[in-house]
Motif scaffolding. Structure first.
Motif, PDB file in Angstrom:
ATOM      1  N   ARG A  51     -14.120   3.416  -2.530  1.00 19.89           N
ATOM      2  CA  ARG A  51     -13.094   3.813  -1.560  1.00 19.89           C
ATOM      3  C   ARG A  51     -13.702   3.945  -0.165  1.00 19.89           C
ATOM      4  NH1 ARG A  51     -11.979   7.972   1.457  1.00 19.89           N
ATOM      5  NH2 ARG A  51     -13.763   9.060   0.566  1.00 19.89           N
ATOM      6  N   ALA A  74      -4.393   5.967   4.962  1.00 17.21           N
ATOM      7  CA  ALA A  74      -4.139   5.884   3.520  1.00 17.21           C
ATOM      8  C   ALA A  74      -5.401   6.108   2.706  1.00 17.21           C
ATOM      9  CB  ALA A  74      -3.538   4.524   3.187  1.00 17.21           C
ATOM     10  N   LEU A  75      -6.535   5.601   3.178  1.00 21.42           N
ATOM     11  CA  LEU A  75      -7.778   5.669   2.411  1.00 21.42           C
ATOM     12  C   LEU A  75      -8.602   6.920   2.689  1.00 21.42           C
ATOM     13  CD1 LEU A  75      -8.777   1.936   2.857  1.00 21.42           C
ATOM     14  CD2 LEU A  75      -8.386   3.055   0.642  1.00 21.42           C
ATOM     15  N   GLN A 104      -3.575   8.731  -2.193  1.00 18.77           N
ATOM     16  CA  GLN A 104      -4.178   7.493  -1.700  1.00 18.77           C
ATOM     17  C   GLN A 104      -3.659   6.276  -2.456  1.00 18.77           C
ATOM     18  OE1 GLN A 104      -8.175   8.682  -2.433  1.00 18.77           O
ATOM     19  NE2 GLN A 104      -8.440   9.734  -0.472  1.00 18.77           N
ATOM     20  N   VAL A 159      -1.842   3.231  -0.600  1.00 16.29           N
ATOM     21  CA  VAL A 159      -2.490   1.913  -0.594  1.00 16.29           C
ATOM     22  C   VAL A 159      -1.584   0.869  -1.230  1.00 16.29           C
ATOM     23  CG1 VAL A 159      -4.363   0.607  -1.691  1.00 16.29           C
ATOM     24  CG2 VAL A 159      -4.863   2.711  -0.432  1.00 16.29           C
ATOM     25  N   TRP A 212      -4.109   1.818   7.309  1.00 17.88           N
ATOM     26  CA  TRP A 212      -5.017   1.754   6.164  1.00 17.88           C
ATOM     27  C   TRP A 212      -6.034   2.888   6.223  1.00 17.88           C
ATOM     28  CZ3 TRP A 212      -4.362  -0.945   1.906  1.00 17.88           C
ATOM     29  CH2 TRP A 212      -3.551  -2.080   1.934  1.00 17.88           C
ATOM     30  N   ALA A 239      -9.046  -4.531   1.945  1.00 14.36           N
ATOM     31  CA  ALA A 239      -8.868  -3.198   1.374  1.00 14.36           C
ATOM     32  C   ALA A 239      -8.417  -3.274  -0.077  1.00 14.36           C
ATOM     33  CB  ALA A 239      -7.859  -2.410   2.209  1.00 14.36           C
ATOM     34  N   GLY A 240      -7.418  -4.105  -0.362  1.00 21.20           N
ATOM     35  CA  GLY A 240      -6.896  -4.199  -1.720  1.00 21.20           C
ATOM     36  C   GLY A 240      -7.910  -4.747  -2.698  1.00 21.20           C
TER      37      GLY A 240
END
Length: 318
Positions: A136, A276-277, A249, A253, A273, A222-223
């Protein structure tokens, strides 16, 4: 040779060592007598020397804090290498030693993103595998870096598994390569835009490079990191690595990843992002007036952020 002042260097003044890399557009050599590398273009006639000078100048215009930040994030062009009025390449720093690994035969290789988003193979035994929480943190480091580049008025273009490096020591960090493929917003590219299969925006040509194509590729980075899946794309189900993200999160995400499949202009920005992370959750941010030089397109900025905007020496608030 430091190349710190950004001044052009004559090709005839360089004493080259081994060739340590080769790509479609150029070869990379060590330079005798220092820690720098020389990227020599295979087809100098296709190079826009002015665009390369523009990238060199951007680093020179940053204040010391942001220049140091850029050097930590990227193998940035320090100066052009020229001869007889032609731009032949540029000098850059080598990647940190922490972003190298040794194969069973003793060969050194760059620790590319591909080793993070794919399941480990027997031949990769020497590569340290991140814990779920470190995974992460690496995804967060990637989107923070992309956001930083955008704040500086840059478009990245070719974000892929081969031009982002990573390390877990002393903490999870990332490092960008092929930075001559970046461009200043609204200005030309050094060479024709490169693209990487399975990393291109389906709504744009592979030769396009905009803040919006960067936004789509940010979702891919990110994904794919948090899912450890090299081919998953927005619009598909994102199966996360267990214990990588908490419930908040995970929900955020997955929502942003799905949103990235939308029309151009609707893709999540790097700052979304980042929120979110992060461990902080959703917080209210106070809008700031970014400092910029004339000519930087404000549409590249993410709006409200909880960081100091990029400062260019001699710049004033708008």
């Amino acid at each position: 040779m430091s190349a710190e002042d950004g001044a052009d260097v004559a090709r005839s003044s360089l004493v080259l060592g081994n060739r340590i890399g080769s790509g479609g557009q150029g070869d990379v050599h060590t330079v005798a007598g220092g820690p720098l590398l020389f990227k020599e273009y295979k087809n100098p006639s296709s190079v826009d020397g002015g665009a390369l000078a523009d990238l060199v100048g951007l680093r020179q215009d940053l204040d010391q804090a942001d220049r140091s930040r850029l050097d930590v994030l990227a193998a940035w062009p320090l100066c052009r290498v020229v001869e007889s009025g032609r731009t032949l390449g540029f000098l850059m720093r080598s990647a940190p030693s922490s972003m190298m690994w040794r194969t069973s035969t003793g060969a050194s290789k760059l620790l590319e993103l591909q080793y993070l988003i794919r399941a480990p193979k027997a031949a990769w035994q020497e590569i340290p595998q991140p814990t779920p929480r470190q995974r992460r943190a690496l995804a967060l480091a990637c989107v923070e870096a992309i956001g930083w580049f955008h704040d500086a008025g840059l478009v990245i273009g070719d974000i892929s598994q081969a031009n982002v490096l990573w390390s877990l020591s002393p903490e999870p960090v990332v490092y960008f390569l092929d930075c001559d493929g970046f461009r200043r917003v609204g200005r030309g590219a050094v060479q024709a835009q490169a693209g990487t299969p399975d990393w291109n925006d389906p709504l744009a040509s592979s030769t396009d490079a905009t803040v919006d194509t960067d936004a789509y590729k940010t979702a891919l980075v990110a994904g794919r990191i948090v899912a450890q899946e090299p081919y998953v794309t927005p619009g598909q189900i994102l199966e996360l690595v267990p214990d990588c993200l908490d419930d908040r999160q995970s929900e955020a995400v997955r929502r942003l990843f799905a949103q990235a499949a939308g029309e151009r202009g609707t893709r999540p920005k790097p700052g979304e992002w980042q929120t979110a992370l992060s461990d902080r959750g959703v917080i209210a941010l106070t809008a700031v007036t970014p400092r910029f030089r004339p000519g930087i397109d404000l549409t590249v900025l993410d709006g409200a952020r909880d960081r100091t905007p990029i400062r260019l020496r001699g710049s004033r608030p708008a």
